[in-house]
Design a protein around this motif. Structure first.
Motif, PDB file in Angstrom:
ATOM      1  N   LEU A  11       1.564  -5.862  13.461  1.00 50.62           N
ATOM      2  CA  LEU A  11       0.329  -5.172  14.098  1.00 50.62           C
ATOM      3  C   LEU A  11       0.270  -4.120  13.218  1.00 50.62           C
ATOM      4  O   LEU A  11       0.863  -3.103  13.510  1.00 50.62           O
ATOM      5  CB  LEU A  11       0.282  -5.076  15.482  1.00 50.62           C
ATOM      6  N   LEU A  20      -5.911  -8.122   9.732  1.00 49.24           N
ATOM      7  CA  LEU A  20      -5.975  -9.413  10.059  1.00 49.24           C
ATOM      8  C   LEU A  20      -6.227 -10.320   9.047  1.00 49.24           C
ATOM      9  O   LEU A  20      -7.237  -9.815   8.144  1.00 49.24           O
ATOM     10  CB  LEU A  20      -6.798 -10.052  11.194  1.00 49.24           C
ATOM     11  N   GLN A  22      -7.262 -14.378   7.643  1.00 41.74           N
ATOM     12  CA  GLN A  22      -7.649 -15.800   7.925  1.00 41.74           C
ATOM     13  C   GLN A  22      -6.813 -16.851   7.275  1.00 41.74           C
ATOM     14  O   GLN A  22      -6.761 -16.868   6.064  1.00 41.74           O
ATOM     15  CB  GLN A  22      -9.253 -16.228   7.318  1.00 41.74           C
ATOM     16  N   TRP A  32      -7.415 -16.358  12.459  1.00 47.69           N
ATOM     17  CA  TRP A  32      -7.354 -14.895  12.164  1.00 47.69           C
ATOM     18  C   TRP A  32      -5.866 -14.661  12.796  1.00 47.69           C
ATOM     19  O   TRP A  32      -5.709 -14.825  14.034  1.00 47.69           O
ATOM     20  CB  TRP A  32      -8.471 -13.804  12.863  1.00 47.69           C
ATOM     21  N   SER A  33      -5.119 -13.917  11.801  1.00 39.77           N
ATOM     22  CA  SER A  33      -3.633 -13.828  12.224  1.00 39.77           C
ATOM     23  C   SER A  33      -3.296 -12.330  11.621  1.00 39.77           C
ATOM     24  O   SER A  33      -3.701 -11.923  10.467  1.00 39.77           O
ATOM     25  CB  SER A  33      -2.669 -14.764  11.655  1.00 39.77           C
ATOM     26  N   ALA A  34      -2.114 -11.641  12.104  1.00 42.55           N
ATOM     27  CA  ALA A  34      -1.599 -10.365  11.636  1.00 42.55           C
ATOM     28  C   ALA A  34      -0.634 -11.170  10.440  1.00 42.55           C
ATOM     29  O   ALA A  34      -0.348 -12.232  10.482  1.00 42.55           O
ATOM     30  CB  ALA A  34      -0.866  -9.785  12.583  1.00 42.55           C
ATOM     31  N   CYS A 103      -3.646 -17.473   2.845  1.00 44.47           N
ATOM     32  CA  CYS A 103      -4.701 -16.499   3.313  1.00 44.47           C
ATOM     33  C   CYS A 103      -6.026 -16.560   2.413  1.00 44.47           C
ATOM     34  O   CYS A 103      -5.974 -16.293   1.241  1.00 44.47           O
ATOM     35  CB  CYS A 103      -3.936 -15.150   3.595  1.00 44.47           C
ATOM     36  N   TRP A 106      -7.625 -10.247   3.513  1.00 43.86           N
ATOM     37  CA  TRP A 106      -7.246  -9.362   4.623  1.00 43.86           C
ATOM     38  C   TRP A 106      -8.503  -8.204   4.863  1.00 43.86           C
ATOM     39  O   TRP A 106      -8.996  -7.913   4.055  1.00 43.86           O
ATOM     40  CB  TRP A 106      -6.168  -8.522   4.191  1.00 43.86           C
ATOM     41  N   LEU A 114     -12.562  -8.114  17.408  1.00 46.71           N
ATOM     42  CA  LEU A 114     -11.831  -9.034  16.621  1.00 46.71           C
ATOM     43  C   LEU A 114     -12.682 -10.297  16.393  1.00 46.71           C
ATOM     44  O   LEU A 114     -13.456 -10.780  17.086  1.00 46.71           O
ATOM     45  CB  LEU A 114     -10.707  -9.351  17.577  1.00 46.71           C
ATOM     46  N   LEU A 118      -8.533 -16.597  17.089  1.00 45.46           N
ATOM     47  CA  LEU A 118      -7.258 -15.744  16.592  1.00 45.46           C
ATOM     48  C   LEU A 118      -6.140 -16.814  16.702  1.00 45.46           C
ATOM     49  O   LEU A 118      -6.123 -17.816  17.634  1.00 45.46           O
ATOM     50  CB  LEU A 118      -7.004 -14.916  17.857  1.00 45.46           C
ATOM     51  N   LEU A 122      -1.196 -14.125  18.716  1.00 46.28           N
ATOM     52  CA  LEU A 122      -1.989 -12.849  18.963  1.00 46.28           C
ATOM     53  C   LEU A 122      -3.057 -13.147  20.354  1.00 46.28           C
ATOM     54  O   LEU A 122      -3.060 -12.439  21.064  1.00 46.28           O
ATOM     55  CB  LEU A 122      -3.063 -12.516  17.903  1.00 46.28           C
TER      56      LEU A 122
END
Length: 143
Positions: A11, A20, A22, A32-34, A103, A106, A114, A118, A122
């Motif tokens: 995070l 985040l 995609q 969507w991710s860290a 990905c 970013w 958000l 997700l 998360l």
């Protein structure tokens, strides 16, 4: 029967916003991710966080702190992950798309805005601890 794997999600906060990306081409594609990935044998969670963030975004992490952990089962791919969420308040540089096969890009998001969907770790953490927990991390100065 397969054993759970250990993942590390990072995070990263800047100006009260969370970074985040995609996901593409893996389980959770479109989510969507860290940034993050698999913990390697003998690697500390902090070292994993630094390595994965550098590989995926080009950002350099300075301080890295323990956050929460979650447990998620992905039945579609027959996987179970324990994800360690690490907190990084002071990354230097601008995020770059260094793994375009994994990905789509970013972006920075305010905790109350958000994107959806997700990625499961998360989402699980937010479902358990609430949006207020994320907002508190985003606003803390002493992370």
């Amino acid at each position: 029967m397969m054993s759970p794997q250990v993942g590390v999600g990072v995070l990263i906060f800047r100006d009260g916003k969370l970074l985040l990306g995609q996901r593409k081409g893996s389980h959770g594609a479109g989510d969507w991710s860290a940034p993050g990935g698999h913990l390697e044998f003998g690697e500390s969670p902090e070292a994993c966080a630094r390595r994965e963030v550098l590989e995926e975004t080009g950002l350099q992490l300075h301080s890295v702190h323990n956050g929460a952990f979650v447990s998620d089962v992905f039945p579609a791919v027959n996987r179970h992950y324990i994800t360690l969420l690490m907190v990084a308040p002071d990354a230097s540089g601008e995020p770059q798309l260094r793994e375009p096969d994994k990905c789509a890009g970013w972006h920075w998001f305010a905790p109350e805005a958000l994107p959806e969907p997700l990625f499961a770790p998360l989402q699980s953490w937010l479902a358990r601890d609430g949006l207020a927990a994320l907002q508190a991390l985003a606003q803390r100065k002493d992370r």
